[in-house]
Each structure stands twice: as C-alpha cells, then as structure tokens.
Scaffold this motif. Structure first.
Motif, PDB file in Angstrom:
ATOM      1  N   GLN A   1       0.825  -1.207   0.000  1.00 27.91           N
ATOM      2  CA  GLN A   1       0.000   0.000   0.000  1.00 27.91           C
ATOM      3  C   GLN A   1       0.858   1.256   0.000  1.00 27.91           C
ATOM      4  O   GLN A   1       0.521   2.247  -0.659  1.00 27.91           O
ATOM      5  CB  GLN A   1      -0.925  -0.022   1.220  1.00 27.91           C
ATOM      6  N   LEU A   2       1.971   1.210   0.784  1.00 27.33           N
ATOM      7  CA  LEU A   2       2.838   2.388   0.815  1.00 27.33           C
ATOM      8  C   LEU A   2       3.436   2.665  -0.555  1.00 27.33           C
ATOM      9  O   LEU A   2       3.473   3.809  -1.022  1.00 27.33           O
ATOM     10  CB  LEU A   2       3.944   2.169   1.857  1.00 27.33           C
ATOM     11  N   VAL A   3       3.917   1.623  -1.233  1.00 24.29           N
ATOM     12  CA  VAL A   3       4.491   1.800  -2.568  1.00 24.29           C
ATOM     13  C   VAL A   3       3.433   2.294  -3.541  1.00 24.29           C
ATOM     14  O   VAL A   3       3.685   3.210  -4.350  1.00 24.29           O
ATOM     15  CB  VAL A   3       5.112   0.476  -3.048  1.00 24.29           C
ATOM     16  N   GLU A   4       2.247   1.706  -3.505  1.00 25.68           N
ATOM     17  CA  GLU A   4       1.188   2.139  -4.414  1.00 25.68           C
ATOM     18  C   GLU A   4       0.781   3.585  -4.141  1.00 25.68           C
ATOM     19  O   GLU A   4       0.524   4.347  -5.082  1.00 25.68           O
ATOM     20  CB  GLU A   4      -0.012   1.199  -4.275  1.00 25.68           C
ATOM     21  N   THR A   5       0.730   3.964  -2.855  1.00 25.15           N
ATOM     22  CA  THR A   5       0.395   5.360  -2.523  1.00 25.15           C
ATOM     23  C   THR A   5       1.454   6.312  -3.047  1.00 25.15           C
ATOM     24  O   THR A   5       1.147   7.377  -3.600  1.00 25.15           O
ATOM     25  CB  THR A   5       0.253   5.511  -0.997  1.00 25.15           C
ATOM     26  N   HIS A   6       2.718   5.906  -2.870  1.00 25.01           N
ATOM     27  CA  HIS A   6       3.797   6.761  -3.371  1.00 25.01           C
ATOM     28  C   HIS A   6       3.742   6.884  -4.901  1.00 25.01           C
ATOM     29  O   HIS A   6       3.949   7.968  -5.446  1.00 25.01           O
ATOM     30  CB  HIS A   6       5.140   6.181  -2.935  1.00 25.01           C
ATOM     31  N   LEU A   7       3.441   5.793  -5.562  1.00 30.33           N
ATOM     32  CA  LEU A   7       3.333   5.847  -7.015  1.00 30.33           C
ATOM     33  C   LEU A   7       2.172   6.743  -7.452  1.00 30.33           C
ATOM     34  O   LEU A   7       2.292   7.504  -8.415  1.00 30.33           O
ATOM     35  CB  LEU A   7       3.142   4.433  -7.575  1.00 30.33           C
ATOM     36  N   ALA A   8       1.061   6.646  -6.718  1.00 33.10           N
ATOM     37  CA  ALA A   8      -0.093   7.496  -7.069  1.00 33.10           C
ATOM     38  C   ALA A   8       0.223   8.968  -6.862  1.00 33.10           C
ATOM     39  O   ALA A   8      -0.126   9.818  -7.678  1.00 33.10           O
ATOM     40  CB  ALA A   8      -1.299   7.074  -6.237  1.00 33.10           C
TER      41      ALA A   8
END
Length: 396
Positions: free
Chosen positions: A154-161
């Motif tokens: 989730q952290l990686v996906e949030t950062h990507l978003a």
C-alpha cells in the motif's frame, strides 16, 4: 531278580528343586487321611511296651497297676502326637513369606504401572500444549507477515499514485523493481520464519524502520539521529550525474575511519564506472588548519579523480561569509544530505531533504564557496608559506 527296593507307601516326593527324591523333613505332604488312626496305633504300641516293661521290672505288681501304667503311657503318647502333629500347623511359614513377597511385588508393579501411566499422560499433555503453541506461533507469524507485506504494498502504491499526480517532471520509476519489494520482503520473512525468534524480530524492526523512512520521504524529508553512513553510501551509489560535498573541521577525524574508506571507494567507482562528477570543498575555521595533513588528504582524494578545493572562512568576502557552513552533500542537484552539530560540534542528526527550493539554495551556496576556494596547486603554495611564516593573514 531285581534287588531294588520298592518304594514305601509313606515315601513322598520332595519339593521342586530337590533331586535326591527325599521329602522335606520340615514339611508333610497332605494325603487327605485322618491322623487319628496313627495316633491310636502309636498309643497302643507304646501302652503295650509300657505294660511289658512294667511286668518285666515289677512282676509282683498286680495286673491292674500294670494296665493303668500302660493306659497312662498310651494316653500320653496320643496327647503328645496330637499336640505336635502336622495337622496343627496347616500353614507353612515359608509359604506365608513367599505369599507376602508376591503380594509386595504385585503392589510395587501396580504402583510402577500407575506412575508410568501418569508420566505418559503428562508427557502427552505437554506435547499437545507445545504443538498448540507452535501452531499458534505459526499462525501469528503468517498473519504479521501478510500484514507487513500489505503495508509495504500500500505504501508503494500510494507513493506511485502521488508521484503520478505531481506536476514537476520526475524520471520514470522502475515498475518491476517496485512491484518486487513486497515479494522480496515476504521471501526474507519466509526464509527466517523457521529460525530463531530474534531474527524474526530483527526483520520486523528493520522493515518498520525502512517503511517509516519511506513514509517520511513521501513528504521529501527524512531524518534519523546521529550520522547515517548507510544513507551516504547508498546515495553515492545511486548518483548518476554529480556529487557536491562540503567538509568542515568537525568531520576532519572522519577521514581516518573505516566508513570514510568505503565512502571514498564508492565515490571513485561512481567516477570511473558511471562518469559522476565529484567535488569536495574543505571549509577551514582558521588558516592554522592549513598544514601537511590537509594537503595529504586533498592529494589522496585527487588521486581518486575527486576535485578538491579548500576555503578559509575568515578570508572569504563578506557576502560569502554570510550563510550556512554546515556539512552537506548534494546528489545530482536533487537531494541534500545534511548533518547537524550541537554546541560541542558533535553530529546529532542526519537529514535527507529533496524539496527543490531547499536544494536550489544549497546548490547556490556551494557554488559561492567553491568559487572562493583554493585549488590544490594554490593550496600547496599556501601551506608552504604558512610553514615558512611568510603569510600574514589570520595571524593574531
């Protein structure tokens, strides 16, 4: 014609274990007959013998006295046989002792069997408890690993978003490498799961620390206490274009340490293999710091293809003296690695700052100090002049 004697009717077989065929004198084999005929016969024989002896020794006595003597002896013999006969002792003492021993052995065997059953029951309960505990531990471990994996994802996906919504241009992210982070964390956790619990705790703490720094970097700022050499080395290996660093007198002892050797080797690899431009500016508090030690340090780094300059702060122009003189390193003019000191000149905090306005200010400050600094050739002349006493600046 055989000369062997026929066995007598009253001969009895001996007890088991005897080979001479004789009966045990202390024991009479039960025959099932009444003992009274024998007693009466013995009394009659003894009475007749007494009568004969009385008549022989005292022939003058009357027949009545001889009969009385015979009857008395016969009755005495019968009484003695009755009192001492085998039918008065129907129970053999040794048989009773053997019976007691058998009963004791049976009781001991029963107690041993009962104790064995109790021990087996306790062991079975303990094994079941241990098995249940291990199963619960495995379930908890799987749950925690799954939760941490989801948190990292989730952290990686949030950062990507968030990176996708930014207006400023950023280099494209390696999606395959980002997607591999949760799988990498899960693989490490699976490998260490059967190992000691301290390794599991260590992995969890390290993942928590890294995830915390990644969360901080979403705001383009991260910090940690003390001097973080790992960040410095990792950023050196990640640099693609340039490294601009300042070095004050506070970290002068750093260059004799083991982390400094790894740091210089990483910078040389960046220069030789990736073509990164590395510049280092030594900031001196006083001209007294211009000595052979500083000169050898600069020459060593120049041999590693690192551009080196030195600047004496009191000798800088007034407009250059105004501004920060803390240690900082700029990587690719995009990230500033900064170390803060306390009043005792002890490194107390390390910060990573990627805000573009802050990095631009740091880059501007570095260029001002760099332009005012001395190159290696000029530094050699200045050190010789300081040693000869011909340079009068900063002599008080």
């Amino acid at each position: 014609m055989s000369t062997a004697q026929s066995p007598r009717p009253d001969d009895t077989a001996g007890p088991p274990g005897r080979t001479d065929g004789r009966a045990d004198p202390g024991r009479t084999a039960p025959t099932g007959e009444s003992p009274w005929p024998r007693r009466l016969l013995a009394g009659l024989v003894l009475g007749a013998l007494a009568w004969s002896v009385t008549a022989l020794l005292n022939p003058d006595s009357g027949p009545l006295r001889q009969l009385a003597t015979a009857l008395l002896c016969a009755c005495a013999a019968v009484l003695v046989l009755y009192v001492t006969g085998p039918d008065r002792h129907t129970e053999d003492p040794r048989a009773g002792d053997a019976h007691d021993r058998d009963a004791s052995v049976e009781e001991h065997t029963r107690r041993v069997e009962e104790h064995t059953r109790r021990v087996e029951s306790a062991l079975a309960e303990h094994a079941a408890a241990v098995r249940d505990g291990l199963n619960r531990y495995d379930d908890e471990l799987r749950t925690v690993l799954v939760r941490h994996t989801e948190d990292v994802r989730q952290l990686v996906e949030t950062h990507l978003a968030q990176a996708g919504r930014r207006t400023e241009p950023y280099p494209p992210l390696d999606r395959a490498r980002i997607d591999g982070v949760p799988e990498l964390a899960k693989s490490f956790a699976e490998v260490l799961a059967p190992g000691p619990s301290i390794l599991y705790t260590f992995v969890r703490l390290e993942m928590t620390r890294v995830v915390g720094h990644m969360a901080d970097l979403t705001n383009l700022v991260a910090e940690c206490p003390g001097e973080n050499h790992d960040w410095m080395l990792a950023l050196t290996r990640a640099a693609e274009h340039s490294i601009c660093a300042t070095s004050t007198s506070v970290d002068r002892e750093f260059w004799n340490s083991e982390p400094a050797s790894r740091y210089l080797e990483a910078q040389q690899e960046a220069v030789d293999e990736q073509g990164v431009s590395v510049r280092r500016l030594f900031l001196l508090e006083s001209a007294r710091e211009l000595d052979d030690r500083l000169l050898r340090l600069c020459e060593e780094q120049e041999l590693r293809h690192i551009e080196v300059r030195a600047a004496v702060l009191p000798e800088l122009p007034p407009h250059v003296q105004r501004g920060t003189t803390n240690d900082f390193i700029l990587y690719d003019e995009e990230v500033s690695f900064e170390i803060e000191q306390d009043l005792r000149d002890v490194n107390v905090r390390t910060r990573l700052i990627a805000r573009q306005d802050h990095v631009r200010d740091r880059m501007k400050r570095f260029k001002e100090l760099w332009d005012a600094g001395m190159g290696l050739r000029e530094l050699e002349v200045r050190v010789d002049a300081e040693e000869d006493g011909n340079w009068m600046v900063d002599r008080a």
